[in-house]
Design a protein around this motif. Structure first.
Motif, PDB file in Angstrom:
ATOM      1  N   ALA A 288       0.834  -1.204   0.000  1.00  0.00           N
ATOM      2  CA  ALA A 288       0.000   0.000   0.000  1.00  0.00           C
ATOM      3  C   ALA A 288       0.869   1.255   0.000  1.00  0.00           C
ATOM      4  N   VAL A 289       1.915   1.241   0.813  1.00  0.00           N
ATOM      5  CA  VAL A 289       2.835   2.379   0.866  1.00  0.00           C
ATOM      6  C   VAL A 289       3.541   2.554  -0.475  1.00  0.00           C
ATOM      7  N   ALA A 290       3.983   1.433  -1.062  1.00  0.00           N
ATOM      8  CA  ALA A 290       4.719   1.479  -2.328  1.00  0.00           C
ATOM      9  C   ALA A 290       3.849   1.982  -3.482  1.00  0.00           C
ATOM     10  N   ALA A 291       2.544   1.850  -3.353  1.00  0.00           N
ATOM     11  CA  ALA A 291       1.632   2.263  -4.434  1.00  0.00           C
ATOM     12  C   ALA A 291       1.395   3.772  -4.469  1.00  0.00           C
ATOM     13  N   ILE A 292       1.874   4.479  -3.462  1.00  0.00           N
ATOM     14  CA  ILE A 292       1.659   5.923  -3.408  1.00  0.00           C
ATOM     15  C   ILE A 292       2.782   6.647  -4.145  1.00  0.00           C
ATOM     16  N   PRO A 293       2.472   7.366  -5.201  1.00  0.00           N
ATOM     17  CA  PRO A 293       3.520   8.093  -5.935  1.00  0.00           C
ATOM     18  C   PRO A 293       3.958   9.339  -5.179  1.00  0.00           C
ATOM     19  N   THR A 294       5.180   9.746  -5.388  1.00  0.00           N
ATOM     20  CA  THR A 294       5.695  10.945  -4.724  1.00  0.00           C
ATOM     21  C   THR A 294       4.903  12.182  -5.128  1.00  0.00           C
ATOM     22  N   SER A 295       4.360  12.191  -6.330  1.00  0.00           N
ATOM     23  CA  SER A 295       3.573  13.342  -6.781  1.00  0.00           C
ATOM     24  C   SER A 295       2.351  13.567  -5.894  1.00  0.00           C
ATOM     25  N   LEU A 296       1.753  12.483  -5.397  1.00  0.00           N
ATOM     26  CA  LEU A 296       0.603  12.606  -4.504  1.00  0.00           C
ATOM     27  C   LEU A 296       1.025  13.268  -3.198  1.00  0.00           C
ATOM     28  N   VAL A 297       2.188  12.874  -2.694  1.00  0.00           N
ATOM     29  CA  VAL A 297       2.709  13.483  -1.469  1.00  0.00           C
ATOM     30  C   VAL A 297       2.975  14.969  -1.698  1.00  0.00           C
ATOM     31  N   GLU A 298       3.577  15.299  -2.817  1.00  0.00           N
ATOM     32  CA  GLU A 298       3.915  16.697  -3.112  1.00  0.00           C
ATOM     33  C   GLU A 298       2.672  17.565  -3.297  1.00  0.00           C
ATOM     34  N   ASP A 299       1.578  16.954  -3.754  1.00  0.00           N
ATOM     35  CA  ASP A 299       0.341  17.718  -3.937  1.00  0.00           C
ATOM     36  C   ASP A 299      -0.272  18.148  -2.615  1.00  0.00           C
ATOM     37  N   THR A 300       0.008  17.405  -1.537  1.00  0.00           N
ATOM     38  CA  THR A 300      -0.628  17.685  -0.255  1.00  0.00           C
ATOM     39  C   THR A 300       0.376  18.054   0.841  1.00  0.00           C
ATOM     40  N   SER A 301       1.643  18.223   0.469  1.00  0.00           N
ATOM     41  CA  SER A 301       2.694  18.507   1.451  1.00  0.00           C
ATOM     42  C   SER A 301       3.671  19.528   0.881  1.00  0.00           C
ATOM     43  N   LEU A 302       4.551  19.996   1.736  1.00  0.00           N
ATOM     44  CA  LEU A 302       5.670  20.849   1.315  1.00  0.00           C
ATOM     45  C   LEU A 302       6.934  20.116   1.736  1.00  0.00           C
ATOM     46  N   ILE A 303       7.592  19.489   0.769  1.00  0.00           N
ATOM     47  CA  ILE A 303       8.752  18.655   1.087  1.00  0.00           C
ATOM     48  C   ILE A 303       9.914  18.954   0.145  1.00  0.00           C
ATOM     49  N   GLY A 304      11.113  18.697   0.643  1.00  0.00           N
ATOM     50  CA  GLY A 304      12.301  18.844  -0.192  1.00  0.00           C
ATOM     51  C   GLY A 304      13.221  19.948   0.294  1.00  0.00           C
ATOM     52  N   PRO A 305      14.148  20.384  -0.554  1.00  0.00           N
ATOM     53  CA  PRO A 305      15.078  21.462  -0.191  1.00  0.00           C
ATOM     54  C   PRO A 305      14.334  22.755   0.133  1.00  0.00           C
ATOM     55  N   ALA A 306      14.961  23.599   0.905  1.00  0.00           N
ATOM     56  CA  ALA A 306      14.327  24.839   1.338  1.00  0.00           C
ATOM     57  C   ALA A 306      13.844  25.689   0.164  1.00  0.00           C
ATOM     58  N   GLU A 307      14.660  25.786  -0.867  1.00  0.00           N
ATOM     59  CA  GLU A 307      14.288  26.624  -2.005  1.00  0.00           C
ATOM     60  C   GLU A 307      13.054  26.084  -2.718  1.00  0.00           C
ATOM     61  N   LYS A 308      12.966  24.774  -2.848  1.00  0.00           N
ATOM     62  CA  LYS A 308      11.791  24.143  -3.480  1.00  0.00           C
ATOM     63  C   LYS A 308      10.530  24.449  -2.672  1.00  0.00           C
TER      64      LYS A 308
END
Length: 344
Positions: A288-308
């Motif tokens: 279930a975890v593996a089926a979640i694409p990173t794009s879905l996380v990025e749509d609902t979160s703010l993640i990554g380097p500070a500038e991003k």
């Protein structure tokens, strides 16, 4: 856009470093701190205990489950906390789902929106303290109809510090979001995405249109729980969030009755949500975890380097969201505050 700190509900026990993080959040200028409840710890007690070490930050519940307490009991606690905090309390309410409402509280779940409307109305009456409280509804009867006949309308012995305590409603479906705009002072979205802003603006507008002219809120708040992880590796940051998303999309509710699943389906991830739910309900949590694409996380979160994160924040600032509720320890709050403040 304001910052808030969301502790969530406890897992097996009190979260380590919670008091330190709350005190640090106040020092950093965070506007609010929020607690939650599932079917373990309650939301009010930690808020009062830890909130006693603060002096400015607002104290909110995100959320108190309505089936756990009668409306008058919730109003009593709200007035008590508002007095003890010097008028800093915000009452966040939610209907929860049938698994918890019927399985844990032993209460009926039918017609949650109609029940919410009555619940909020009674809380408002108690806090206003204008007259003895009476209510004749489909879900609540004050005094109780069909009882001993000795019950009588009562008015709180405690005079409220504020005759209007802000009430926010947790909601995900469009009808419930509209209800928040109609009868409450704020909305508490759990999985918000800038891509869904137009959808929710429509729902909120529908609710505002149902309010009388004199009852239009001067400041309607939208405090969204948004994971923020500052890390040079986006995939690493996403991996920290995916297990929680898998739990909510796949395991928080039965197949066909999972409001979190429906949020992501409306967002354009229906096939992903179905797959996650299928794996999770079958006990294949890693799949279930593996089926979640990173794009879905990025749509609902703010993640990554500070500038991003700074670049993506502009999209959030154009939405209905007025407050970002972030999670983490004191060090996390420090890094988030530095990144987000640098973008303003």
């Amino acid at each position: 856009m304001k910052l808030g700190y969301h502790l969530g509900y406890w897992s097996s026990g009190p979260p380590a470093g919670a008091l330190e993080a709350i005190v640090r959040a106040e020092e950093l200028g965070f506007d609010s701190v929020w607690t939650a409840e599932g079917y373990g710890s309650d939301a009010f007690t930690p808020l009062a205990w830890w909130g006693a070490s603060t002096s400015r930050i607002r104290l909110g519940t995100n959320i108190v489950q309505m089936s756990a307490r009668t409306p008058t009991a919730t109003a009593m606690t709200a007035m008590t906390l508002d007095h003890l905090s010097g008028g800093r309390f915000v009452l966040g309410l939610g209907a929860s789902g049938p698994q918890v409402v019927e399985g844990w509280y032993g209460q009926p779940y039918a017609r949650p929106l109609a029940r919410t409307r009555e619940y909020v109305d009674i809380v408002r009456k108690v806090v206003a303290r204008e007259r003895p409280v009476t209510h004749e509804g489909d879900f609540f009867s004050l005094p109780l109809a069909g009882g001993t006949g000795l019950g009588k309308p009562l008015k709180s012995t405690v005079h409220p510090l504020r005759s209007h305590i802000p009430i926010h409603l947790a909601a995900e479906g469009p009808k419930n979001v509209a209800l928040a705009a109609e009868i409450c002072d704020g909305w508490l979205p759990l999985f918000f995405s800038p891509k869904s802003d137009a959808f929710y603006r429509t729902a909120l507008a529908e609710g505002f249109a149902r309010r009388p002219e004199q009852a239009q809120p001067e400041h309607f708040e939208v405090a969204a729980s948004v994971p923020v992880i500052v890390h040079d590796d986006v995939e690493h940051a996403a991996a920290l969030i995916k297990p929680s998303l898998a739990l909510y999309i796949g395991g928080m509710g039965a197949k066909g009755v999972n409001f979190h699943h429906d949020v992501f389906a409306r967002m354009g991830y229906e096939e992903v949500a179905d797959t996650v739910q299928e794996h999770y309900l079958a006990g294949r949590k890693e799949d279930a975890v593996a089926a979640i694409p990173t794009s879905l996380v990025e749509d609902t979160s703010l993640i990554g380097p500070a500038e991003k994160i700074r670049e993506e924040l502009s999209a959030w600032e154009e939405t209905v969201v007025t407050t970002l509720l972030v999670r983490g320890d004191a060090a996390t709050l420090q890094s988030v505050a530095e990144v987000l403040s640098a973008s303003s």
